[in-house]
Design a protein around this motif. Structure first.
Motif, mmCIF file in Angstrom:
data_model
loop_
_atom_site.group_PDB
_atom_site.id
_atom_site.type_symbol
_atom_site.label_atom_id
_atom_site.label_comp_id
_atom_site.label_asym_id
_atom_site.label_seq_id
_atom_site.Cartn_x
_atom_site.Cartn_y
_atom_site.Cartn_z
ATOM 1 N N ARG A 36 0.864 -1.188 0.000
ATOM 2 C CA ARG A 36 0.000 0.000 0.000
ATOM 3 C C ARG A 36 0.892 1.227 0.000
ATOM 4 O O ARG A 36 1.895 1.273 0.696
ATOM 5 N N PRO A 37 0.539 2.229 -0.791
ATOM 6 C CA PRO A 37 1.453 3.367 -0.943
ATOM 7 C C PRO A 37 1.706 4.099 0.386
ATOM 8 O O PRO A 37 2.804 4.584 0.614
ATOM 9 N N ASP A 38 0.692 4.191 1.234
ATOM 10 C CA ASP A 38 0.882 4.859 2.524
ATOM 11 C C ASP A 38 0.943 3.844 3.657
ATOM 12 O O ASP A 38 0.470 4.094 4.773
ATOM 13 N N PHE A 41 2.249 5.096 7.110
ATOM 14 C CA PHE A 41 1.255 5.885 7.847
ATOM 15 C C PHE A 41 0.136 4.994 8.363
ATOM 16 O O PHE A 41 -0.256 5.084 9.532
ATOM 17 N N ASP A 42 -0.375 4.130 7.512
ATOM 18 C CA ASP A 42 -1.497 3.270 7.914
ATOM 19 C C ASP A 42 -1.112 2.380 9.097
ATOM 20 O O ASP A 42 -1.883 2.221 10.049
ATOM 21 N N ARG A 45 -0.613 4.678 12.230
ATOM 22 C CA ARG A 45 -1.882 5.213 12.709
ATOM 23 C C ARG A 45 -2.661 4.137 13.468
ATOM 24 O O ARG A 45 -3.224 4.405 14.541
ATOM 25 N N PHE A 65 11.479 6.548 8.753
ATOM 26 C CA PHE A 65 10.728 7.279 7.726
ATOM 27 C C PHE A 65 11.686 7.737 6.624
ATOM 28 O O PHE A 65 11.402 7.596 5.432
ATOM 29 N N ALA A 70 9.667 8.592 3.366
ATOM 30 C CA ALA A 70 8.308 8.728 3.889
ATOM 31 C C ALA A 70 8.163 9.923 4.833
ATOM 32 O O ALA A 70 7.402 9.876 5.796
ATOM 33 N N ASP A 72 6.616 12.617 4.233
ATOM 34 C CA ASP A 72 5.231 13.123 4.195
ATOM 35 C C ASP A 72 4.328 12.283 5.104
ATOM 36 O O ASP A 72 3.415 12.822 5.749
ATOM 37 N N GLN A 73 4.623 10.990 5.201
ATOM 38 C CA GLN A 73 3.816 10.136 6.084
ATOM 39 C C GLN A 73 4.113 10.438 7.554
ATOM 40 O O GLN A 73 3.231 10.317 8.412
ATOM 41 N N GLN A 76 2.031 13.509 8.307
ATOM 42 C CA GLN A 76 0.623 13.115 8.477
ATOM 43 C C GLN A 76 0.399 12.444 9.820
ATOM 44 O O GLN A 76 -0.614 12.657 10.477
#
Lengths: 270, 270
Positions: A36-38, A41-42, A45, A65, A70, A72-73, A76
């Motif tokens: 999964r691209p994010d 983050f997923d 989270r 990261f 990553a 940007d993640q 976020q």
């Protein structure tokens, strides 16, 4: 609100000293998240939302990261923590250390770009490498003192005018560098006796204590050594033992169980 | 090809010991670059292309990219240097330092993501914080020893069993940590006498020497103190005095003039 006040409020409200470390390694993620691209983050989270009831802070390790492009993640993720779990401070584990003009840039990275509540820094380059972070009011700066890794002894245990180097760092932090009350220290749980010595030097200064969990530090000895009179004063960090407690799609639930158990274990000895 | 061989080839071919430091601050850019989305890359590329004839290496300081969310521009910049100026090594100035598992991530960041030829690291956490970088064959690892900033003395000059701490770091690097010949040391030009002492301890090990230019180090004293028998062994870094030599649209030409002058000045004393 000062960083110390933020910490004290979090410790009181949550009745937890647990800091959940976020060291995301995609190769360890469960199948459902792979590709999964994010995914980073997923994954983080889900860990944050599941463990927040048992934690008083979170500590993302920026290296994980950065190695995965990553940033940007990470932005976020920290925004998510602030929005969904207000009052739980975020410690950006970056261990930066550079000359003043460069430290200004790192302070902007930590506090403006990522909006971290505190950042870890390295003392080897001295006070002018730490001072620029202190210009950011309300933020915390957590200085490496006695680290939890085996090689930590190579320099930190050297005999410096009759005492180990990490004592000197603790004294500098407590007596010279902490005019604004923004500092904390990193002291590894792998050396509880040394946590006690540092606590004796620095009074009520917050201690970030990595090394329980995967690194093998003893929780009882650590808590007895590091607690302040009020039974707080510590961010006791566990990363891998919590976030990789489960390997399958129930990883978040497994992390919550591990976080609750760690919090409760810590609280036995406060 | 080992990092030392890369350096030796660059020193021989270019007849320059100058390392141009890339510390891009958008607020200091000339008007024509302001508000361009890739201004950081455009500025650095112009500096690199103009100064390459006078330099033997480049040293981007990652903090300036990170503070400006410009990691992608740093990737582009290093790729540009490798493509357009092959044989001129890139030192990623990151001063990382962390436990082994995290250091592995930082090593991936420096060598795989950014494809730097070498990276600067901090010795405070000891050998296991440095070892993961050495697994990357052909890459260099440059350890902070005696830094050029005023606060450098806070720890580095502490009396450690009868000698200053930075001597101990130089000895550890030369005698224990350098099994593969991948290490170098950072020693500031603001202390030429100490450059000489370190050179005496470490033999031919490459020294990255910041502190000439904006920080005021003396070129003659530095070169005489740090040169090896072959008249090389040093990456003498200047950042701000070169890249901000001009403030207007002729900034690249001004940087070239400053770089040539610095190279020639260094060569007077080799």
């Amino acid at each position: 609100m000062s960083f110390i006040d933020t910490l004290n409020a979090a410790w009181t409200r949550t009745q937890s000293l647990l800091c959940v470390g976020l060291d995301p390694e995609p190769s360890k993620f469960p199948g459902a998240l792979k590709n999964r691209p994010d995914a980073i983050f997923d994954f983080c989270r889900a860990i944050v939302d599941a463990t927040a009831p048992y934690a008083s802070s979170f500590k993302p390790q920026i290296a994980y990261f950065a190695a995965n492009r990553a940033e940007d993640q990470l932005e976020q993720l920290i925004a998510h923590i602030h929005e969904q779990h207000p009052g739980l401070p975020v410690i950006l584990d970056a261990k930066r250390g550079d000359i003043g003009s460069t430290a200004e840039q790192y302070a902007r990275e930590a506090f403006e770009r990522y909006d971290a509540d505190a950042v870890t820094v390295n003392p080897y380059m001295g006070f002018d490498s730490i001072e620029p972070y202190l210009a950011h009011e309300g933020r915390g700066v957590i200085v490496l003192c006695r680290t939890s890794n085996p090689g930590g002894s190579d320099l930190q245990f050297l005999n410096t005018d009759g005492r180990p180097l990490y004592h000197v760092v603790a004294r500098l932090a407590a007596e010279k560098w902490n005019a604004n009350g923004q500092l904390g220290l990193v002291v590894g749980a792998t050396f509880p006796r040394e946590v006690e010595v540092v606590r004796g030097i620095v009074g009520d200064m917050p201690l970030l204590i990595p090394g329980i969990g995967a690194q093998g530090g003893d929780v009882e000895a650590t808590v007895r050594a590091g607690r302040t009179e009020g039974g707080a004063g510590m961010l006791i960090n566990s990363s891998r033992a919590i976030i990789y407690a489960g390997k399958d799609d129930d990883f978040a639930a497994a992390a919550a169980v591990a976080a609750k158990k760690t919090r409760d274990n810590i609280n036995l000895y406060r």
